[in-house]
Design a protein around this motif. Structure first.
Motif, short mmCIF file in Angstrom:
data_model
loop_
_atom_site.label_atom_id
_atom_site.label_comp_id
_atom_site.label_asym_id
_atom_site.label_seq_id
_atom_site.Cartn_x
_atom_site.Cartn_y
_atom_site.Cartn_z
N SER A 257 41.00 23.20 70.26
CA SER A 257 40.46 23.77 71.49
C SER A 257 41.47 24.64 72.22
CB SER A 257 39.96 22.67 72.41
OG SER A 257 41.02 21.82 72.76
N ASP A 320 32.28 12.84 74.00
CA ASP A 320 31.68 13.88 74.82
C ASP A 320 32.11 13.78 76.28
OD1 ASP A 320 30.37 11.61 75.50
OD2 ASP A 320 28.42 12.58 75.75
N ASN A 778 37.72 22.27 79.83
CA ASN A 778 36.88 22.06 78.68
C ASN A 778 35.48 21.69 79.14
OD1 ASN A 778 35.95 21.53 76.14
ND2 ASN A 778 37.75 20.34 75.53
N LYS A 780 31.97 20.54 78.13
CA LYS A 780 31.40 19.89 76.95
C LYS A 780 29.90 19.67 77.12
CE LYS A 780 35.56 17.15 75.98
NZ LYS A 780 36.07 15.78 75.85
N GLU A 782 26.55 18.08 74.98
CA GLU A 782 26.14 17.34 73.78
C GLU A 782 24.67 16.96 73.88
OE1 GLU A 782 28.64 14.61 71.83
OE2 GLU A 782 27.09 13.11 71.55
N TYR A 801 27.16 19.18 69.37
CA TYR A 801 28.02 19.37 70.54
C TYR A 801 28.47 20.82 70.62
CZ TYR A 801 31.87 19.24 67.20
OH TYR A 801 32.69 19.51 66.14
N ASN A 803 31.70 22.51 72.75
CA ASN A 803 32.79 22.43 73.72
C ASN A 803 33.37 23.82 73.90
OD1 ASN A 803 32.35 19.73 73.55
ND2 ASN A 803 34.20 19.28 72.37
#
Lengths: 1093, 461
Positions: A257, A320, A778, A780, A782, A801, A803
């Motif tokens: 990431s 998550d 970040n 996220k 999901e 997911y 991200n």
């Protein structure tokens, strides 16, 4: 006020509280409404399965100052249900005896009816409810599992039930006492799952949490907990760096990431590791500090080699936003929660588990024999037009060209021994349970010589519960001592010594450095370059919880962790080649590291029921402090090699010290609403501050929302799709942060320079800081579905997911007029996206009482993409990253084979300008990331026999063995460098074809230029996909009947293997480590016995 | 019995307040800096750490060979002018001697520009740090401030003469500095004057010449006024330095560049092991058998008058492989364990020539010729006559500067440019490669890319 009085009065009353008087008057209301009224107005709570109440109609209850029995009898009249009161818990269940009750004869009363209840391991079970289905009398078992029930008549059926076990029925005969064994429930949806600051179950969770159970941990002969996780968790990629004891594992959850502040070097996006509530001080950073390194390689020694897998009960991986947002700025890369073993109620059980085995390398390419080597060298000299002389062909002219040593066998072909002795004692009463364990682990290496890694670990866990269960104290202490005796260099890196190298010892038994003209490395001398690390790890935690009022609990967790490492690296003068290092003297390296971490986390939790709903609120705060003290010393100028271990004898010492501090604080809150176990909403918020950021940027806010809909609880689903036993849709969205950029990056820093100005020292600025940078953020998302069919025998879980990590902390290029080239770190709006599918199919089958099969297949399809990078072309990342592509793409030349005329590697001239040049002829040549990966688990059990295996698979591209060969300065043909026999497929003058270019001694510019281009081309990228039988265990448990004659409660023998075989098309070395000059992961086979008494 | 919620609420509230009190987020996350490093606030806490910071400036300058102020400022302008030329080819350095520099030339960027601005950053951080400091004594604060102002002036003098208009960076705020445009050369000179005037006020006449002193600042200021055409000011400051009496010309030409030379006004001591003066390390071949990397141009060899002792003392000629190579031999040590030669920045001979030029421009031909003759006499040459015109006198100064100051600090390159003689002298010599625009080096390409407000010198776009 009345309520408070009521609570106080309860404290004084023992467990059986039946004398309360309750008033209820309702007409034609749902049964659940009555139950809620009872719960609201008394200390009683109800336990039932939702489906039992589905067909219960509306009821009327009119009781004034009556007993609970009066109320229950009225409420359940004619409903086909009955109830059982144990303590303050009322269990409502179908009245299975209603139809047959009348048929049972009512004579021959036997009183009292006695017996024992135990689990399948023979351990007594307390708190099991025992119900006489005829009279509806009931009791619970005591600490020792015993019970006594009066008024039981012959041929009555007794029901034994307990949470987590299958209910068992017993028809009463004359014989008493009886022994009843309860089997654990096969359905694991209701198993407890630990989440951040709380617990839930797989059934009810709204977040993405994976739990690795005790059984999966125990079946693997692996000494590092990260090795145990390898391949098992969808979305979690773990890669071993090296096959030596104590080596590190790279771990990454749901992709890369961060771009990182060092261009071209993607930073380790390690998850946050928490052991028994305490953040593990080193996290996943190496605990090696000795300046000269060790055979473990650049990545050093794993901090998880200080955690004993045998002490671990289970590991949860939180993925998550819903699951990780409560960890705020630390949770961006996921959270791994490790929980150690706890004692269970029952008499003391001693467990002894001993195993022993061996490991060896499995995949290492054949190296050329002497004949092939000599041929290669002669051909290289010939290709280069050189006449062999004592300088360019010492190996051919001065050495015996018929002598042969298989260095692969000599240096890394040994058997590494591994042994484990694990002794534990556990037990306790309802009020206090304890676990005491100690493990000794011993492991040697495949290198020759006396090298080993020893670990002694002790673990204590105690849990106290006050009589009224309002006060709970859990304490856990881990202490590990580890001694790693290794060497400074991985001998795998010298396996390429020429096979005709002379004897490694001379006639006098000393290292042979002959001939003088050739700078040879003597591997036997490398074995004398010792690395010795003594490391201790102390981790302690106290969890205290106190129920202030009904539903309101105060909790606090106090934790401490200390990791200390003392290392020595020795380079005796006698181990250096006296011809290249005239008058060699010894050097020793000392490294000392002390990491401290403490944490305090007070919390308040409030739970309240509203009709069919339940609300849980949690507020809490975290105060964490971490310090790191590292001292490294290089000692030289010793009078003798014998004094190297004593730095006091050094003529010259040079010491460096590095002390850093990290502080972290936050407040968090979570609100969970559960309506009818069908609709669940989870809201999390956290505000926290980290010392890794500059003034004004230290505090950040993070939040997440998760929702779950268990649609299988909806009546219309139940009626229409009876096959579906469980169905849940869940989704979450939220923001977490990442503060993993190292300490102090926001400060302008100065450092002493090594030169003096006329004898006085000077300091210079070494870092230009942008104090305005802040966390990477970040976001996220999901969405997931969980389905269970055939009474949950088959469970399918599919998660998608996405991200997106923005506010990337990158090195920021500055014009040189600012005095520096870059800011140490600055936020960039560059956006990195990780998306993926995680699919898991589980099955649990038990066709009959003797046979059981559990299976699991998981697959992860990850995708990494750089969504945007504003101003990329003016940044230092310009040649490295490509918007729209993965962060792990590689740019390079297109390899077009070996030219049949020149015998050189050729490449595509994309711009057709006649020369191969940067950047016009470069293109994206491959993505060195994973396409998909996963695992297959199978667990077969027949009576006492059990076979469990786990296969890991990966589809990936990686550097081939050719990368190492052509990139380490000794390409095929170079003097003193043996090669894998595979490189014999090369261009020769005679036949004008071959997979590789001509051999050369390294003097031809055209050859070297082609090599340099080759290492930047797709010619060195290969398919490194593999299927690996990661674990296989075969065990036999001695039947209980046999054991009764001994003092043993359980006895099991087993044989385990790790990395038994690998299917891959990857050439050369192991497809996981990929480096031909580093020790590949080993195959381990171990056998042991596991006895409880 | 009804649920009484107020008790619960009260407990939750109290609990929450306790939690908040226990947190006090901000204070909890304040940490001490790492103790093997210093942060800006702690550098100027006391005299000794402030002194270390200024030492750091000198060490940094002396740490890289062929860099700005450490040999690079002698070598590259020497190649650009008509002083030295490489005896083997090197694509990067050949661009200097053929006057075909490109904006991506690494020496132009790394060795000169980037190095200069990193020293300026250090000076700036010292100047602001010392100004803010309360822990450093006034005496030390004044001395150190004066020293780094001198260094900053020296840096800008070379930058403005190499590149023309340059960004004038005076603070340490990178966000501000990263978008600076170029300042007109006149403004840069104004800043140089201000820095030197301040240094003169703050510095004393320290007996040592290894750190900048008041006289060093005055000597540099004399040069600045000369370059600006402020003749009387140039004369005044040169006279201060000459008349002070502290510096005397060495009679023996072979000792002029020794570290104990009495004519050295300011020099930096070497810091790298075995290294002496950077020019010694650059020009002298490592062994008798080695070919010198740089040889003196024929035009310069021919410019020496017969009998000039400087030709025999300051130039060494070696035959090698059938050819002869002449290389600068002012500094005489390639390397040695204990240094005997330092990096001389300012020496007295230049002051005489500054004054001569200033006097000639003011019509004081006799005074000018007297100063020229001081230098000529030492070189064993006959005095020139004072019966000359102003133009002839100025040409005599140019010739004397060319010979006296060859291969030192780019004097020749700068003299040709500032007297507008470059086109006339270098045009015929360098041939078609020569363009008037070559008098300025290009602004490095990567700087233009990272600071959009910078523009390129003409001829390099």
């Amino acid at each position: 006020m009345a309520k408070v009085l009521f609570a106080i009065c309860l404290v004084a009353v023992p467990v059986f509280v039946q004398a309360q008087h309750i008033t209820i008057s309702v007409d034609n209301v749902p049964l659940k409404r009555v139950m809620k009224l009872v719960e609201g107005h008394s200390q009683y709570v109800f336990a039932y399965r939702t489906e039992y109440l589905q067909h219960a109609g509306h009821v009327s209850v009119h009781v004034k100052n009556g007993s609970i029995d009066q109320i229950m009898k009225q409420a359940l009249k004619g409903s086909g249900l009955n109830y059982l009161i144990v303590g303050n818990m009322i269990t409502v269940r179908p009245d299975t005896t209603a139809a047959t009750a009348t048929a049972i004869s009512r004579n021959t009363a036997i009183a009292p009816f006695e017996g024992h209840v135990m689990n399948d391991a023979g351990l007594p079970l307390s708190g099991v409810s025992v119900l006489d289905n005829n009279s509806l009398n009931g009791t619970v078992t005591k600490d020792d599992g015993s019970f006594a029930l009066r008024g039981v008549q012959s041929k009555t059926v007794l029901t034994f039930s307990s949470v987590g076990y299958e209910p068992s029925l017993l028809e009463v005969k004359d014989k008493t006492p009886v022994t009843v064994r309860l089997k654990p429930l096969l359905r694991d949806l209701d198993e407890t799952v630990v989440i951040g600051y709380g617990k839930t179950s797989k059934r009810l969770t709204t977040g993405s949490v994976y739990k690795l159970s005790q059984a999966e941990i125990a079946s693997q002969p692996v000494s590092n907990p990260l090795g145990i996780l390898e391949g098992r968790v969808p979305g979690l990629l773990i890669t071993q760096s090296n096959g030596l004891p104590g080596s590190t594992y790279k771990i990454q959850l749901r992709g890369q990431s961060s771009i990182g502040i060092v261009p071209g070097q993607l930073p380790p996006n390690d998850p946050l590791f928490i052991i028994d509530g305490v953040p593990y001080a080193p996290n996943n950073n190496s605990v090696q500090t000795v300046p000269s390194g060790s055979a473990l390689g650049q990545s050093g020694r794993s901090p998880f080699s200080l955690i004993n897998p045998a002490d671990i009960d289970h590991i949860e991986v939180l993925k998550d936003a819903d699951a990780t947002a409560i960890y705020g700025s630390r949770g961006a890369n996921g959270v791994v929660l490790i929980t150690t073993k706890r004692g269970k109620v029952g008499p003391p059980v001693f467990n002894l588990n001993i195993n022993s085995g061996f490991s060896n390398i499995t995949r290492y390419p054949d190296m050329m024999n002497t004949q092939q080597y000599v041929k290669m060298r002669r051909e290289a000299l010939d290709n280069d037009g050189l006449t062999p002389n004592n300088t360019n062909a010492a190996d051919l002219l001065l050495w015996d060209t018929t002598r042969y040593t298989d260095f692969r066998k000599l240096l890394i072909g040994g058997k590494a021994m591994t042994s484990n002795v694990q002794l534990s004692m556990a037990g306790g009463s309802n009020r206090f349970q304890y676990y005491l364990g100690t493990t000794y682990h011993y492991e040697t290496t495949v290198f020759p010589g006396d090298l080993s890694n020893k670990r002694l670990a002790a673990h204590f866990n105690g849990h106290y519960q006050s009589k009224d269960s309002s006060l709970n104290i859990t304490t856990s202490i881990i202490y590990t001592g580890d001694n790693n005796k290794s060497i400074l260099k991985d001998l795998t890196s010298v396996v390429n010594l020429p096979p005709n190298a002379p004897d490694l010892y001379d006639a006098a038994g000393k290292f042979n450095w002959q001939p003088q003209d050739v700078a040879i490395i003597n591997p036997m001398a490398l074995l004398q370059q010792a690395y010795d690390a003594k490391t201790t790890n102390m981790l302690g935690n106290v969890d205290l919880s106190y129920r202030i009022l009904k539903g309101l609990i105060f909790k606090t967790s106090l934790g401490y962790n200390r990791v200390q490492s003392d290392e020595i690296g020795l380079v005796p003068g006698s181990t250096l080649n006296p011809y290249t290092t005239p008058d060699p003297t010894g050097t020793s390296y000392f490294g000392k590291m002390v990491l401290h971490s403490w944490i305090v986390e007070p919390q308040l939790e409030y739970t309240r029921y509203f009709g069919k709903g339940k609300i849980t609120a949690l507020v809490g705060s975290t105060v964490q402090m971490q310090t790191s003290n590292i001292t490294t010393t290089t000692a030289t100028d010793f009078a003798s090699d014998d004094l190297l271990r004593n730095r006091g004898d050094a003529g010259k010492l040079s010491t460096e010290e590095l002390n850093t501090e990290y502080k972290y604080g936050g407040v968090f809150a979570r609100l969970t609403g559960n309506y009818h176990d069908t609709y669940i909403l989870n809201l999390t918020g956290r505000a926290d501050g980290s010392s890794r950021f500059g003034p004004g940027k230290q505090v950040g806010n993070f939040w997440a929302a998760g929702a779950g809909w268990i649609f299988s609880n909806e009546p219309f689903i139940k009626e229409n799709i009876p096959l579906l036993s469980y169905g849940k849709l869940r989704g979450s969205y939220g923001i977490t942060g990442n503060d993993q950029i190292g300490d102090y990056k926001y400060l302008d820093q100065w450092q002493r320079v090594s030169y003096n100005y006329l004898g006085s020292s000077g300091i210079v600025p070494i870092q230009l800081a942008d104090s305005n940078y802040s966390w990477e953020v970040n976001r996220k998302l999901e969405v997931a579905a969980d389905l269970g069919v055939l009474k949950d025998h088959l469970l399918l879980s599919v998660a998608w997911y996405r991200n997106r990590t923005g506010n990337q902390l990158i090195a920021y290029t500055l014009p040189a007029i600012t005095g520096f080239n870059k800011y140490a770190a600055k936020n960039s709006p560059a956006l990195v996206e990780n998306t993926g599918w995680e699919i898991m199919l589980q099955t649990k089958n038990k066709p009959n009482r003797n046979f059981q099969w559990n299976g699991m297949v998981s697959a992860t399809i990850p995708r990494n993409k750089l969504l945007s990078f504003p101003n990329l072309n003016n940044s230092t990342y310009a040649g490295l990253l490509v918007p729209g592509q993965s962060l792990s793409v590689s740019k390079g030349l297109t390899y077009t084979g070996v030219d049949p005329i020149t015998g050189l590697f050729t490449f595509q001239d994309k711009d057709k300008n006649g020369t191969i040049s940067y950047p016009d002829d470069y293109r994206i040549i491959g993505n060195l990331g994973l396409k998909w990966y996963g695992g297959i688990q199978s667990d077969l059990q027949y009576k006492g026999w059990r076979l469990s295996l786990f296969v890991e698979y990966r589809n990936q591209k990686a550097y081939s063995y050719l990368y190492t060969i052509y990139n380490n300065g000794t390409p095929p043909g170079t003097i003193l460098a043996n090669q894998p026999a595979m490189v014999l497929d090369r261009w020769q003058k005679t036949n004008h074809e071959g997979a590789l270019q001509q051999f050369s001694t390294g003097v031809k510019d055209s050859v070297n230029a082609a090599i340099s281009r080759f290492t930047q081309s797709n010619g060195i990228i290969d398919d490194a996909s593999f299927w690996r039988l990661r674990t296989i265990e075969f065990s036999y448990s001695v039947p209980c009947g046999w054991l009764r004659k001994t003092c043993m409660k359980r006895s099991r023998v087993y044989i385990q293997a790790q990395n038994l075989f690998t299917l891959t098309r990857y050439k050369g070395i192991d497809p996981e480590t990929q480096n031909i000059l580093a020790l590949p992961p080993l195959r381990t086979i171990a056998a042991g016995v596991d006895i409880s008494f | 019995m009804l649920v009484n919620g107020s008790g619960v609420v009260k407990h939750v509230t109290i609990g929450l307040m306790l939690l908040m009190a226990a947190t006090g987020c901000k204070k909890l996350v304040e940490v001490n800096p790492p103790d093997d490093q210093l942060v800006e606030g702690t550098v100027f806490l006391n005299d000794s750490s402030a002194q270390s910071a200024v030492n750091g400036v000198y060490i940094k300058i002396m740490s890289n060979s062929k860099y700005f102020l450490n040999g690079g400022t002698s070598l590259y302008p020497g190649l650009s002018a008509d002083e030295v030329i490489r005896s083997s080819t090197s694509p990067g350095e050949d661009q200097f001697s053929s006057n075909t520099l490109t904006a991506i030339n690494q020496s132009v960027y790394v060795n000169l520009w980037k190095a200069a601005y990193s020293y300026i950053y250090q000076c700036n951080i010292c100047i602001t740090g010392l100004a803010k400091s309360t822990g450093v004594s006034d005496e030390v604060k004044n001395r150190l401030t004066g020293e780094v102002q001198f260094v900053r002036a020296l840096c800008y003098f070379y930058l403005v003469n190499l590149y023309g208009d340059v960004p004038l960076v005076l603070s340490t705020n990178a966000d501000v500095n990263a978008v600076l445009p170029r300042s007109a050369a006149a403004n840069v000179y104004t800043q140089i004057e201000a820095d030197l005037q301040s240094a003169i006020a703050l510095l004393t006449n320290d007996p040592a010449n290894t750190t900048p002193t008041r006289l060093a600042a005055q000597a540099l200021l004399a040069r600045i006024y000369l370059y600006e055409g402020e003749w009387s000011q140039a004369e005044t400051y040169a006279s201060i330095v000459i008349n002070d009496g502290k510096y005397k010309l060495q009679n023996d030409l072979n000792t002029v560049f020794k570290s104990n030379s009495t004519e050295t006004i300011f020099q930096w001591a070497p810091v790298l092991p075995n290294v002496n003066a950077p020019e010694g390390n650059i020009f002298i071949p490592p062994s008798a058998a080695a070919r010198p990397v740089y040889k003196i141009c024929t035009v310069l060899m021919n410019a020496f008058e017969t009998g000039d002792l400087r030709k025999s003392s300051w130039i060494k000629t070696v035959p090698l492989g059938g050819q002869t190579y002449s290389y600068p031999y002012k500094y005489k040590v390639y390397n040695s364990l204990s240094p005997t030669e330092y990096n001389i920045v300012l020496r007295l001979a230049e002051q005489y020539l500054i004054r001569a030029e200033a006097r000639a421009n003011q019509g004081d031909i006799a005074g000018a010729v007297a100063d020229i003759n001081v230098i000529r006499t030492r070189a064993g040459l006959p005095p020139v006559s004072s019966a000359v015109s102003k133009d002839q006198c100025l040409l005599a100064v140019e010739q004397e500067r060319r010979i006296e100051l060859f291969s030192e600090w780019g004097h020749r390159w700068f003299d040709l440019k500032r007297t507008n003689r470059a086109d006339a002298v270098l045009g015929p010599l360098k041939g078609t490669n020569w363009q008037s625009a070559d008098k300025l080096y290009p602004i490095p390409q990567s700087e233009l890319e990272t600071d959009v407000h910078l523009d390129q010198n003409p001829g390099y776009e």
